[in-house]
Write a protein that holds these residues in place. Structure first.
Motif, PDB file in Angstrom:
ATOM      1  N   ARG A  57      -2.598  -4.004  -9.476  1.00  0.00           N
ATOM      2  CA  ARG A  57      -2.139  -2.968  -8.524  1.00  0.00           C
ATOM      3  C   ARG A  57      -3.078  -2.909  -7.237  1.00  0.00           C
ATOM      4  O   ARG A  57      -2.741  -2.970  -6.092  1.00  0.00           O
ATOM      5  N   ASP A  58      -4.518  -2.563  -7.640  1.00  0.00           N
ATOM      6  CA  ASP A  58      -5.509  -2.571  -6.664  1.00  0.00           C
ATOM      7  C   ASP A  58      -5.638  -3.910  -5.686  1.00  0.00           C
ATOM      8  O   ASP A  58      -5.710  -3.564  -4.582  1.00  0.00           O
ATOM      9  N   THR A  61      -2.502  -3.555  -3.230  1.00  0.00           N
ATOM     10  CA  THR A  61      -2.803  -2.763  -2.337  1.00  0.00           C
ATOM     11  C   THR A  61      -3.505  -3.622  -1.099  1.00  0.00           C
ATOM     12  O   THR A  61      -3.171  -3.654  -0.085  1.00  0.00           O
ATOM     13  N   CYS A  64      -1.307  -6.109   0.600  1.00  0.00           N
ATOM     14  CA  CYS A  64      -0.513  -5.424   1.352  1.00  0.00           C
ATOM     15  C   CYS A  64      -1.331  -5.206   2.923  1.00  0.00           C
ATOM     16  O   CYS A  64      -0.738  -5.435   3.844  1.00  0.00           O
ATOM     17  N   ARG A  84       3.684   2.082  -5.851  1.00  0.00           N
ATOM     18  CA  ARG A  84       2.399   2.740  -4.687  1.00  0.00           C
ATOM     19  C   ARG A  84       2.950   3.116  -3.506  1.00  0.00           C
ATOM     20  O   ARG A  84       3.311   2.299  -2.940  1.00  0.00           O
ATOM     21  N   GLU A  86       1.349   4.102  -1.218  1.00  0.00           N
ATOM     22  CA  GLU A  86       0.410   3.666  -0.223  1.00  0.00           C
ATOM     23  C   GLU A  86       0.803   2.361   0.157  1.00  0.00           C
ATOM     24  O   GLU A  86       0.797   1.793   1.369  1.00  0.00           O
ATOM     25  N   ASN A  87       1.384   1.383  -0.620  1.00  0.00           N
ATOM     26  CA  ASN A  87       1.640   0.064  -0.434  1.00  0.00           C
ATOM     27  C   ASN A  87       2.950  -0.081   0.589  1.00  0.00           C
ATOM     28  O   ASN A  87       2.680  -0.808   1.853  1.00  0.00           O
TER      29      ASN A  87
END
Length: 169
Positions: A57-58, A61, A64, A84, A86-87
């Motif tokens: 996932r890091d 992101t 993205c 997330r 954030e994404n």
């Protein structure tokens, strides 16, 4: 101005298939986010997941962030991009986000779970992911398009929405 399209939805909902076809018809560059991450890291998605979902996932992101700087593109996101906030925040700034909503029964019949790290546990895992993510997809999307009446019908609806909502150079 929104100048890119991001497709979100469950694994097997049609993001890549539909995305490739629409990008050709609208003369947009097609980017599959998972392929982009694999090129960025020189590792496959399953290899990245070996280090844990957060590790993957890091990179998602980061993808993205990098892809949000492009314009005139259609991005097929990974199924979990919505996990997330954030994404979605990054993508929403200049992207028109469409949730491809495909019925669970059709997903269960079509998805090849052998190639999806999060689905290696089988059908039950797909059902659980659907239940966990469905509301996130809906709340993250600018529009929702049902993919339940054939590919051409889905593409036609999406193209009309895109032309109405997007500024393309």
């Amino acid at each position: 101005m929104k100048n890119k399209i991001v497709l979100i939805g469950m694994p097997g909902c049609g993001k890549s298939t539909i995305g490739k076809l629409i990008s050709k018809e609208l003369n947009l560059k097609f980017i599959d986010m998972d392929n982009y991450i694999e090129k960025m890291t020189a590792k496959t998605i399953p290899q990245l997941f070996e280090h844990g979902e957060d590790y993957f996932r890091d990179f998602e992101t980061l993808a993205c962030t990098e892809l949000s700087e492009r314009s005139n593109v259609l991005i097929s996101s990974g199924g979990g991009v919505i996990k997330r906030k954030e994404n979605i925040g990054i993508l929403k700034k200049e992207s028109y986000i469409i949730f491809i909503d495909r019925p669970l029964e059709e997903l269960l019949n079509d998805v090849d779970i052998s190639k999806r790290p999060l689905l290696k546990e089988g059908r039950e895992k797909l059902i659980k992911l659907y239940e966990e993510r469905y509301e996130l997809y809906k709340s993250s999307a600018d529009d929702i398009v049902k993919n339940d009446k054939g590919l051409r019908n889905t593409i036609d609806i999406m193209e009309k929405l895109i032309k109405f909502n997007l500024i393309i150079d």
